[in-house]
Design an enzyme around this catalytic site. Structure first.
Site, PDB file in Angstrom:
ATOM      1  N   GLU A 378       0.892  -1.325   0.213  1.00 23.35           N
ATOM      2  CA  GLU A 378      -0.065   0.062  -0.117  1.00 23.35           C
ATOM      3  C   GLU A 378       0.802   1.000  -0.069  1.00 23.35           C
ATOM      4  O   GLU A 378       0.622   2.371   0.731  1.00 23.35           O
ATOM      5  CB  GLU A 378      -0.914   0.070   1.103  1.00 23.35           C
ATOM      6  N   LYS A 534      -8.976  -7.612  13.232  1.00 20.72           N
ATOM      7  CA  LYS A 534      -9.485  -8.354  12.184  1.00 20.72           C
ATOM      8  C   LYS A 534      -8.922  -9.955  12.398  1.00 20.72           C
ATOM      9  O   LYS A 534      -9.203 -10.735  11.400  1.00 20.72           O
ATOM     10  CB  LYS A 534      -8.974  -7.885  11.014  1.00 20.72           C
TER      11      LYS A 534
HETATM   12  C1  GCB Z   1      -4.263  -2.745   5.116  1.00 22.79           C
HETATM   13  C2  GCB Z   1      -2.641  -2.860   5.523  1.00 22.79           C
HETATM   14  C3  GCB Z   1      -2.786  -3.503   6.964  1.00 22.79           C
HETATM   15  C4  GCB Z   1      -3.707  -3.074   7.804  1.00 22.79           C
HETATM   16  C5  GCB Z   1      -5.201  -3.262   7.175  1.00 22.79           C
HETATM   17  C6  GCB Z   1      -6.393  -2.815   8.067  1.00 22.79           C
HETATM   18  O1  GCB Z   1      -4.588  -2.670   3.702  1.00 22.79           O
HETATM   19  O2  GCB Z   1      -2.043  -3.211   4.626  1.00 22.79           O
HETATM   20  O3  GCB Z   1      -1.393  -3.167   7.375  1.00 22.79           O
HETATM   21  O4  GCB Z   1      -3.746  -3.591   9.253  1.00 22.79           O
HETATM   22  O5  GCB Z   1      -5.303  -2.716   5.734  1.00 22.79           O
HETATM   23  O6  GCB Z   1      -6.911  -3.562   9.002  1.00 22.79           O
HETATM   24  O7  GCB Z   1      -6.691  -1.781   7.887  1.00 22.79           O
END
Ligand code: GCB
Length: 662
Positions: A378, A534
């Site tokens: 990202e 998550k």
């Molecule tokens: C993403 C990132 C990750 C985050 C995740 C989130 O795209 O690469 O490092 O933790 O989203 O949970 O927002």
């Protein structure tokens, strides 16, 4: 012969705060175990000092004494008796400090100044995880004899094993027929510091199968392949350095033979067979200790991945402990390895990104589990794809291809990064982090279609490098909604993704974000600040959330039945919906000891919801779902009104669903 000694015990740590006294500590250690996970984004990013008294070891003339650090976050300077002996930038890789010139007789003082202070050069500086400061992995004293194998470049392995598999037609003259045979081709490189000879011995189990010299190309017909979860077979290779007919140094490494092809339409192939990569991302940290985890912790993580039935792991967002890559080799998980070139492009950070990549590749070259090197994650979230961002991607890609032509390079793109974005074009493979149904109010199908579209446009394999939804095991709802943080919504989110996966064979890999909840001090949600929830498993690894069992039902071969919503005990209404995740075919349901229903699931069906009309007078309903000998049981209570503890109130809800602007 070399000597290796673990020197984790008996250190002192002095905080970077004014007027701090030294405290005794053993490694691994971090100073952010508590404040790095408590929320507020205000954990101490400072420079602290570690010291250790070292008795001068017994050494022979010409010996070199190194202190080997396996992970110091994020930059440090090493001193022996106040003399600077090494500097290192990057918090996740191994480096070796040569202390020989500064060693004196008797007691020596080893000092390491460690900083996780913000700067503009060393990745990562901005990301959704805590940058725990400290010497958080093992430290060794390594004594190399005068004539020895040196470390490879960039702290790399001293015995570098290139492996390949070739399938050739072999004609059998006697029988007159021909056969296709897999040949394993192995070339070993060493880094000798002596005018001696090297003897390379290859072992299959305990059996010696070949001998040669460094640089010899060994060919093994009918090689036993490293074949993922089914048979992760490893060969052992020993290199000996021989000077004046004496073996003066020895190193041992393991390797595996496997072939990998990735087709934009058909996906991932391991050893010529379709092997869709379906798995998880892993962060390494835990409550209170942050990244200063133990080998037992890592064993536990591996057991959880295997229980779930995943066949791949994305080791995000940095180099993990050698021990974990070793476990992946042994257990047969396919690995995506990466550097923390993440979220924000640092115009002064190109050199650091490259040095972290050099270390990642050199130190992990021999692991058959690793199939690709991740160059960035990202990175366009903050930066426009200006020329230098693209150039640095190109530099990383070119380095990997030159150093390791057998493996792929990959990039994990941000959702708002279109497939026309030049950063998505550089690497062999691309993947997208797409949270359709979580951050974006869009159907999961849209995510898979985007991946397919990007693959067509870029003419290369494209995967789903992250997808996930927050799920709190204490929050529940009968009408789950996006962003409500309930365990039930997390389940629905993942059910949708799992249903769709089989329809997108070209999607070369999918990785759930994340297997475990993890520390991200800037976050505040779910009533539990400082963490990203998550995970399919809680931060302390104690609760496997319902969604974990959903994956197990789809992926594991071990027969299982799980009643979802077991923690959603208090239910309102006469109809009790009980959702079951299973990989069994025939289920029977009993309620309070009475058999109510027998059902047969469709092929590939792993989710079934029983709608049970409960007896008017029964407040307690004991549910048993059986298949043959196996069963799962749960108790639900009928209540008059929704249990308020299942919902966040305004006060503890928090309003920050993301660590940064998404
Ligand atoms: C993403 C990132 C990750 C985050 C995740 C989130 O795209 O690469 O490092 O933790 O989203 O949970 O927002």
């Amino acid at each position: 012969m070399r000597k290796v000694e673990l020197i984790n015990d008996g250190w002192t740590w002095t905080s970077g705060k004014p007027y701090s006294d030294p405290e005794p500590v053993n490694l691994p250690h971090t100073w952010n175990g508590v404040d790095g996970q408590s929320g507020g984004g205000d954990y101490e990013r400072m420079t602290c000092t570690y010291t250790k008294r070292l008795q001068r070891p017994e050494i022979a003339p010409g010996d070199t004494v190194y202190i080997q650090f396996r992970g110091v976050n994020s930059e440090c300077e090493v001193f022996l008796n106040d003399e600077s002996v090494a500097k290192h930038e990057g918090g996740y890789s191994t480096f070796n400090a040569d202390i020989t010139p500064a060693l004196k007789m008797g007691t020596n003082i080893l000092t390491v100044k460690v900083s996780n202070e913000p700067n503009d050069r060393v990745y990562p500086q901005r990301a959704d995880f805590t940058f725990y400061g400290g010497i958080y992995r093992d430290v060794y004293m390594v004594i190399l004899p005068k004539d020895c194998f040196e470390f490879g470049p960039d702290g790399g392995v001293p015995l570098k094993l290139s492996t390949k598999v070739e399938v050739r037609e072999v004609v059998d003259i006697q029988l007159g027929g021909s056969n296709m045979i897999s040949f394993g081709i192995l070339t070993a490189a060493t880094f000798p510091k002596a005018r001696g000879d090297t003897r390379i011995t290859v072992y299959e189990g305990d059996k010696e199968i070949a001998q040669g010299r460094a640089g010899t190309v060994f060919e093994f017909p009918n090689v036993r392949l490293w074949n993922g979860l089914d048979d992760p077979f490893l060969y052992t290779v020993k290199a000996e350095l021989i000077v004046a007919s004496e073996v003066v140094d020895e190193v041992v490494e393991r390797c595996g033979f496997r072939s990998v092809e990735i087709d934009p339409k058909k996906g991932f192939f391991l050893n010529g067979k379709s092997y869709p990569l379906r798995g998880v991302c892993r962060h390494q940290d835990r409550p209170e200790v942050g990244n200063a985890i133990s080998k037992e912790d890592q064993d536990e993580d591996m057991d959880i991945i295997l229980e779930m039935g995943a066949n791949t792991v994305r080791l995000a967002h940095y180099q993990h402990d050698q021990y974990f890559y070793d476990l992946c080799d042994e257990k047969g998980l396919v690995v995506w390895a990466e550097i923390p070139y993440i979220s924000e492009y640092l115009p002064n950070g190109d050199e650091n990104a490259l040095s972290q990549m050099r270390e990642l590749v050199s130190q992990n070259f021999n692991h058959p589990s690793i199939v690709c090197w991740g160059v960035s994650n990202e990175i366009t979230i903050k930066a426009k794809p200006i020329k230098s961002v693209v150039a640095s991607h190109q530099q990383l890609h070119d380095f990997c291809k030159k150093e390791d032509p057998e493996r792929y390079t990959v990039v994990a793109c941000y959702a708002m990064c279109g497939s026309g974005n030049p950063t998505a074009r550089v690497t062999d493979l691309a993947s997208w982090n797409l949270y359709y149904g979580w951050y974006a109010p869009l159907p999961a199908k849209g995510a898979f279609n985007r991946i397919k579209g990007a693959s067509n446009k870029l003419k290369k394999p494209v995967g789903l490098s992250e997808y996930g939804a927050e799920g709190m095991p204490n929050l529940h709802s009968a009408k789950p909604k996006r962003l409500d943080n309930t365990e039930e919504y997390q389940c629905i989110y993942h059910e949708k993704h799992l249903e769709l996966m089989k329809d997108y064979p070209g999607c070369w890999a999918t990785h759930v974000w994340n297997l475990f909840d993890f520390g991200s001090d800037g976050r505040n949600q779910g009533g539990d600040p400082g963490k990203n929830h998550k995970g399919l498993v809680t931060f302390d690894r104690k609760i496997k959330k319902d969604a974990f069992y959903l994956y197990k039902a789809y992926w594991s071969k071990e027969p299982m039945i799980h009643i979802a919503g077991e923690r959603f005990k208090n239910r309102v209404g006469d109809i009790l919906n009980v959702k079951v995740y299973t990989n069994c075919k025939n289920l029977s349901l009993s309620v309070n000891g009475k058999l109510k229903e027998n059902i047969k699931l469709e092929n590939n069906q792993h989710v079934h919801t029983f709608s049970i009309l409960t007896d008017i007078d029964k407040k307690r309903n004991e549910i048993i779902v059986r298949s043959g000998e196996m069963f799962a049981a749960a108790v639900f209570h009928k209540v008059e009104s929704p249990d308020p503890s299942y919902t966040l109130n305004k006060k503890n809800k928090g309003n920050n669903y993301s660590w940064e602007k998404k």
